[in-house]
Design a protein around this motif. Structure first.
Motif, PDB file in Angstrom:
ATOM      1  N   LYS A 170      46.052   5.210   1.136  1.00 40.19           N
ATOM      2  CA  LYS A 170      47.256   5.334   1.956  1.00 40.19           C
ATOM      3  C   LYS A 170      47.468   4.105   2.835  1.00 40.19           C
ATOM      4  CE  LYS A 170      49.424   8.195   5.530  1.00 40.19           C
ATOM      5  NZ  LYS A 170      49.280   9.423   6.366  1.00 40.19           N
ATOM      6  N   SER A 171      46.409   3.637   3.467  1.00 39.54           N
ATOM      7  CA  SER A 171      46.545   2.558   4.449  1.00 39.54           C
ATOM      8  C   SER A 171      46.855   1.213   3.802  1.00 39.54           C
ATOM      9  CB  SER A 171      45.263   2.448   5.281  1.00 39.54           C
ATOM     10  OG  SER A 171      45.015   3.653   5.975  1.00 39.54           O
ATOM     11  N   LEU A 172      46.254   0.943   2.646  1.00 37.88           N
ATOM     12  CA  LEU A 172      46.468  -0.346   1.991  1.00 37.88           C
ATOM     13  C   LEU A 172      47.669  -0.345   1.048  1.00 37.88           C
ATOM     14  CD1 LEU A 172      42.791  -1.427   1.239  1.00 37.88           C
ATOM     15  CD2 LEU A 172      44.210  -1.961   3.221  1.00 37.88           C
ATOM     16  N   PRO A 175      48.301   0.228  -5.755  1.00 35.84           N
ATOM     17  CA  PRO A 175      48.152   1.049  -6.961  1.00 35.84           C
ATOM     18  C   PRO A 175      46.673   1.209  -7.293  1.00 35.84           C
ATOM     19  CG  PRO A 175      48.814  -1.174  -7.540  1.00 35.84           C
ATOM     20  CD  PRO A 175      48.868  -1.105  -6.049  1.00 35.84           C
ATOM     21  N   VAL A 176      46.377   2.237  -8.078  1.00 36.97           N
ATOM     22  CA  VAL A 176      44.989   2.583  -8.394  1.00 36.97           C
ATOM     23  C   VAL A 176      44.774   2.558  -9.899  1.00 36.97           C
ATOM     24  CG1 VAL A 176      43.209   4.378  -8.244  1.00 36.97           C
ATOM     25  CG2 VAL A 176      44.785   4.025  -6.348  1.00 36.97           C
ATOM     26  N   VAL A 177      43.602   2.065 -10.295  1.00 33.14           N
ATOM     27  CA  VAL A 177      43.139   2.220 -11.670  1.00 33.14           C
ATOM     28  C   VAL A 177      41.800   2.940 -11.609  1.00 33.14           C
ATOM     29  CG1 VAL A 177      42.310   1.042 -13.733  1.00 33.14           C
ATOM     30  CG2 VAL A 177      44.348   0.203 -12.558  1.00 33.14           C
ATOM     31  N   ALA A 209      51.155   3.413  -6.087  1.00 29.28           N
ATOM     32  CA  ALA A 209      50.903   3.618  -4.659  1.00 29.28           C
ATOM     33  C   ALA A 209      51.871   4.660  -4.116  1.00 29.28           C
ATOM     34  CB  ALA A 209      51.083   2.293  -3.916  1.00 29.28           C
ATOM     35  N   GLY A 210      51.485   5.250  -2.992  1.00 30.55           N
ATOM     36  CA  GLY A 210      52.399   6.120  -2.270  1.00 30.55           C
ATOM     37  C   GLY A 210      52.449   7.565  -2.706  1.00 30.55           C
ATOM     38  N   LEU A 211      51.573   7.999  -3.602  1.00 30.54           N
ATOM     39  CA  LEU A 211      51.572   9.398  -4.006  1.00 30.54           C
ATOM     40  C   LEU A 211      50.968  10.269  -2.908  1.00 30.54           C
ATOM     41  CD1 LEU A 211      50.369   9.114  -7.724  1.00 30.54           C
ATOM     42  CD2 LEU A 211      52.715   9.392  -6.889  1.00 30.54           C
ATOM     43  N   GLU A 215      47.831  14.822  -4.924  1.00 24.45           N
ATOM     44  CA  GLU A 215      48.173  14.356  -6.274  1.00 24.45           C
ATOM     45  C   GLU A 215      47.298  13.192  -6.699  1.00 24.45           C
ATOM     46  OE1 GLU A 215      52.033  12.803  -8.891  1.00 24.45           O
ATOM     47  OE2 GLU A 215      52.293  13.436  -6.792  1.00 24.45           O
ATOM     48  N   ILE A 216      47.149  12.175  -5.847  1.00 21.11           N
ATOM     49  CA  ILE A 216      46.351  11.016  -6.246  1.00 21.11           C
ATOM     50  C   ILE A 216      44.882  11.401  -6.388  1.00 21.11           C
ATOM     51  CG2 ILE A 216      45.950  10.174  -3.886  1.00 21.11           C
ATOM     52  CD1 ILE A 216      46.469   8.081  -7.113  1.00 21.11           C
ATOM     53  N   GLU A 217      44.388  12.275  -5.538  1.00 15.38           N
ATOM     54  CA  GLU A 217      42.992  12.698  -5.668  1.00 15.38           C
ATOM     55  C   GLU A 217      42.771  13.456  -6.976  1.00 15.38           C
ATOM     56  OE1 GLU A 217      41.142  12.993  -1.185  1.00 15.38           O
ATOM     57  OE2 GLU A 217      42.005  14.818  -2.068  1.00 15.38           O
ATOM     58  N   ALA A 218      43.714  14.312  -7.342  1.00 20.42           N
ATOM     59  CA  ALA A 218      43.571  15.061  -8.592  1.00 20.42           C
ATOM     60  C   ALA A 218      43.621  14.137  -9.801  1.00 20.42           C
ATOM     61  CB  ALA A 218      44.673  16.119  -8.688  1.00 20.42           C
TER      62      ALA A 218
END
Length: 229
Positions: A170-172, A175-177, A209-211, A215-218
């Motif tokens: 959230k802070s940075l 996007p995540v891979v 980013a921004g989910l 949702e992003i944890e799942a």
């Protein structure tokens, strides 16, 4: 055969590691952070050479590894991925426990490399330190690597993600891979004997980013565990 291979690996890799760690101090103090990061990648390559040629362990990469500033979230089963991802991801800023970054001597070198210390107590000052280190990595266009489970887990265990991942995401605003892997089969934690074979690293699609946090944890939890079934 596995025992003999493991003995040979230990007799070469661990003495070499002592030399690499000791040499890191003058490299950091004299030549600076960039040279230190190259030194760390060299150590990771040395580990990879030992794993391939002494243990008979090879790495297989599935999916696409994006370049640039991305938050990589990896499954954590053994020391193998800790070093192999230094090589694969090109000098990532690694999120680790603050206690490691505060160790006398080694902690200073680790901070010069550009690690991101995490305080499990979650104090406001610790959060500011974590975000400062994360933004420094972004400014240098380096990827960031986090093991969101917080510690190594044996194959078959799928613990929930630690809160530090969601806070960093959230802070940075990156996007995540997600990275699934199966290193624990061949290179188990806290065991001396390793086994020959292939360890797979599977890179997910880019998660935006921004989910919302649930949702992003799942999504990350599902994807880092794809090879652990």
């Amino acid at each position: 055969m596995d025992l003999l291979r493991s003995l040979l690996f230990a007799s070469i890799f661990y003495p070499g590691t002592v030399v690499a760690v000791l040499w890191a101090f003058p490299v950091a103090l004299v030549r600076g952070p960039r040279a230190l990061r190259s030194h760390a990648v060299g150590w990771a390559r040395f580990h990879g050479w030992c794993a391939r040629n002494l243990l008979g362990i090879r790495t297989k990469v599935e999916g696409v590894m994006p370049t640039g500033t991305v938050l990589f979230a990896a499954k954590h089963q053994s020391m193998y991925e800790t070093l192999e991802l230094l090589r694969l991801l090109n000098e990532p800023a690694v999120v680790l426990k603050r206690e490691l970054a505060d160790m006398p001597g080694w902690g200073r070198v680790a901070r010069m490399y550009g690690v991101i210390p995490v305080d499990r107590e979650g104090s406001s000052s610790a959060l500011r330190t974590m975000l400062k280190a994360g933004r420094a990595a972004i400014n240098e266009q380096r990827p960031i690597l986090i093991f969101p489970e917080g510690t190594r887990v044996p194959p078959g265990e799928q613990p929930p993600l630690r809160a530090g991942f969601a806070g960093l995401y959230k802070s940075l605003n990156l996007p995540v891979v997600a990275i699934a892997l199966d290193s624990g089969r061949l290179y188990p934690r806290r065991r001396f004997v390793r086994h020959a074979g292939t360890i797979t690293f599977r890179f997910s699609e880019i998660l935006p980013a921004g989910l919302p946090r649930p949702e992003i944890e799942a999504l990350v939890h599902e994807r880092i565990n794809l090879l652990d079934r």
